[in-house]
Design a protein around this motif. Structure first.
Motif, PDB file in Angstrom:
ATOM      1  N   ASP A 104       0.835  -1.196   0.000  1.00 43.93           N
ATOM      2  CA  ASP A 104       0.000   0.000   0.000  1.00 43.93           C
ATOM      3  C   ASP A 104       0.875   1.254   0.000  1.00 43.93           C
ATOM      4  OD1 ASP A 104      -2.529  -1.273   0.114  1.00 43.93           O
ATOM      5  OD2 ASP A 104      -2.267  -1.619   2.259  1.00 43.93           O
ATOM      6  N   ILE A 105       0.405   2.286  -0.684  1.00 44.60           N
ATOM      7  CA  ILE A 105       1.048   3.599  -0.584  1.00 44.60           C
ATOM      8  C   ILE A 105       0.434   4.297   0.621  1.00 44.60           C
ATOM      9  CG2 ILE A 105       1.464   5.805  -1.724  1.00 44.60           C
ATOM     10  CD1 ILE A 105       1.030   4.395  -4.392  1.00 44.60           C
ATOM     11  N   TYR A 106       1.247   4.546   1.630  1.00 43.83           N
ATOM     12  CA  TYR A 106       0.716   5.058   2.890  1.00 43.83           C
ATOM     13  C   TYR A 106       1.415   6.352   3.253  1.00 43.83           C
ATOM     14  CZ  TYR A 106      -0.621   5.246   7.808  1.00 43.83           C
ATOM     15  OH  TYR A 106      -1.115   5.646   9.035  1.00 43.83           O
ATOM     16  N   SER A 107       0.636   7.326   3.672  1.00 45.61           N
ATOM     17  CA  SER A 107       1.218   8.582   4.145  1.00 45.61           C
ATOM     18  C   SER A 107       0.447   9.047   5.373  1.00 45.61           C
ATOM     19  CB  SER A 107       1.175   9.662   3.053  1.00 45.61           C
ATOM     20  OG  SER A 107      -0.164  10.012   2.756  1.00 45.61           O
ATOM     21  N   ALA A 108       1.164   9.624   6.304  1.00 46.84           N
ATOM     22  CA  ALA A 108       0.544  10.151   7.524  1.00 46.84           C
ATOM     23  C   ALA A 108       1.109  11.528   7.802  1.00 46.84           C
ATOM     24  CB  ALA A 108       0.804   9.215   8.701  1.00 46.84           C
ATOM     25  N   THR A 109       0.226  12.487   8.034  1.00 44.08           N
ATOM     26  CA  THR A 109       0.654  13.850   8.320  1.00 44.08           C
ATOM     27  C   THR A 109      -0.016  14.332   9.602  1.00 44.08           C
ATOM     28  OG1 THR A 109      -1.119  14.746   6.925  1.00 44.08           O
ATOM     29  CG2 THR A 109       1.043  14.426   5.910  1.00 44.08           C
ATOM     30  N   LEU A 110       0.697  15.140  10.337  1.00 41.70           N
ATOM     31  CA  LEU A 110       0.186  15.703  11.581  1.00 41.70           C
ATOM     32  C   LEU A 110      -0.411  17.072  11.270  1.00 41.70           C
ATOM     33  CD1 LEU A 110       0.168  14.772  14.554  1.00 41.70           C
ATOM     34  CD2 LEU A 110       2.213  16.153  14.898  1.00 41.70           C
ATOM     35  N   SER A 111      -1.734  17.157  11.340  1.00 40.03           N
ATOM     36  CA  SER A 111      -2.409  18.415  11.013  1.00 40.03           C
ATOM     37  C   SER A 111      -2.457  19.314  12.241  1.00 40.03           C
ATOM     38  CB  SER A 111      -3.836  18.136  10.528  1.00 40.03           C
ATOM     39  OG  SER A 111      -4.525  19.342  10.304  1.00 40.03           O
ATOM     40  N   THR A 112      -1.957  20.536  12.073  1.00 37.21           N
ATOM     41  CA  THR A 112      -1.949  21.506  13.173  1.00 37.21           C
ATOM     42  C   THR A 112      -2.746  22.757  12.820  1.00 37.21           C
ATOM     43  OG1 THR A 112       0.120  22.469  12.359  1.00 37.21           O
ATOM     44  CG2 THR A 112       0.307  20.686  13.958  1.00 37.21           C
TER      45      THR A 112
END
Length: 321
Positions: A104-112
């Motif tokens: 899987d192409i996976y991305s995680a970002t921390l939204s502030t």
């Protein structure tokens, strides 16, 4: 100019998943900075296949050395060292491509975007702002509101076989298994199956409404999720190091796993002071608590930034570096 110093910080990892929480590691890191030289001592070698591997490692960055010799990692138990190079061999590149093509192409970002801070309270009847000592420093505690971890997963490039195989691996890991039990090897393939032939003309594409261009290529198979985190941060105005100075140091060691998450977190617009204790979401199910236990301006023997004479070079000691 940032002077010479010694900094000690502790990592404690937690999860809301009961089984996972019991096996998560902790780590004590010591950072030495002298001139343009930096040394990081850590006790956590690796954490894969649900197993924690302990040891005694030192990462040394020598700013005066040539690029090919400036970064080295020491295994202080086996008394060997390995120089860290940023160039990968052709075989390593091919293996990485094979894994990417079947995963899987996976991305995680921390939204502030909507983040805010409110003072943490203590007491039952008579509430007051929470202020406690963290290590040697008096700190004000804040609640972090609106912290969201946004994750996206795409899999339109995967075959049904890939999806079933990856699902079986994840189920095994969640039950305490390992990748070796699954006989995990990347699937060798020359290329992905090409997408269906597209019938959209160039005129249709350029005349589409702004922001609504017709989709080209494979139809997207995308899953998005958001998880809101309850976090706290303790800010101390007694801490002698500024956040910008810390970011400059983390710039050197950020590529190493969890340090990059710490760097991203402290780049937020924090309350006044220095974050001596904070919660950092590192994965959707795992949060780390980082505590800065000690800081002192100090001078060191230059030998701690050099490879000991009785250490031998082992270029394959850390194959992932």
């Amino acid at each position: 100019m940032l002077g010479d110093f010694y900094l000690e910080l502790h990592w404690d990892f937690q999860s809301w998943v009961p089984l996972l929480s019991r096996i998560l590691p902790s780590d004590a890191c010591k950072i030495y900075k002298q001139g343009i030289n930096i040394r990081l001592d850590t006790t956590l070698i690796d954490f894969t296949d649900m197993k924690c591997q302990r040891g005694d490692l030192s990462f040394i960055f020598n700013g005066d050395a040539a690029p090919s010799e400036s970064f080295v990692v020491l295994d202080n138990e086996q008394k060997v060292y390995q120089r860290i190079h940023h160039e990968e061999s052709e075989m390593e590149t091919e293996e990485e491509v094979d894994i990417l093509m079947s995963s899987d192409i996976y991305s995680a970002t921390l939204s502030t975007k909507s983040i805010s801070f409110t003072r943490a309270q203590t007491g039952w009847l008579f509430r007051e702002d929470k202020t406690e000592r963290v290590g040697n420093f008096l700190a004000d505690f804040y609640l972090v509101n609106g912290l969201v971890l946004e994750s996206r997963k795409r899999r339109e490039h995967l075959s049904e076989e890939d999806i079933l195989r990856n699902k079986a691996i994840m189920e095994s890991l969640s039950k305490g298994g390992s990748l070796t039990e699954q006989n995990f090897e990347p699937v060798r393939r020359q290329s992905l199956t090409p997408p269906p032939q597209n019938t959209i003309t160039w005129e249709e594409y350029i005349s589409a409404e702004n922001g609504k261009a017709p989709h080209l290529g494979r139809e997207l198979v995308c899953k998005e999720s958001k998880k809101t985190f309850k976090a706290t941060v303790a800010m101390s105005q007694e801490f002698p190091l500024g956040i910008e100075s810390l970011l400059n140091v983390l710039e050197v060691i950020a590529p190493f796993k969890h340090f990059n998450k710490l760097r991203e977190f402290v780049q937020m617009k924090l309350p006044p002071g220095f974050p001596v204790k904070l919660d950092i979401p590192v994965f959707p199910t795992i949060t780390a608590t980082v505590t800065f236990q000690e800081f002192r301006c100090d001078e060191f023997d230059g030998s701690i930034f050099a490879i000991p004479e009785d250490y031998k070079e082992d270029p394959s000691r850390f194959p992932d570096l």
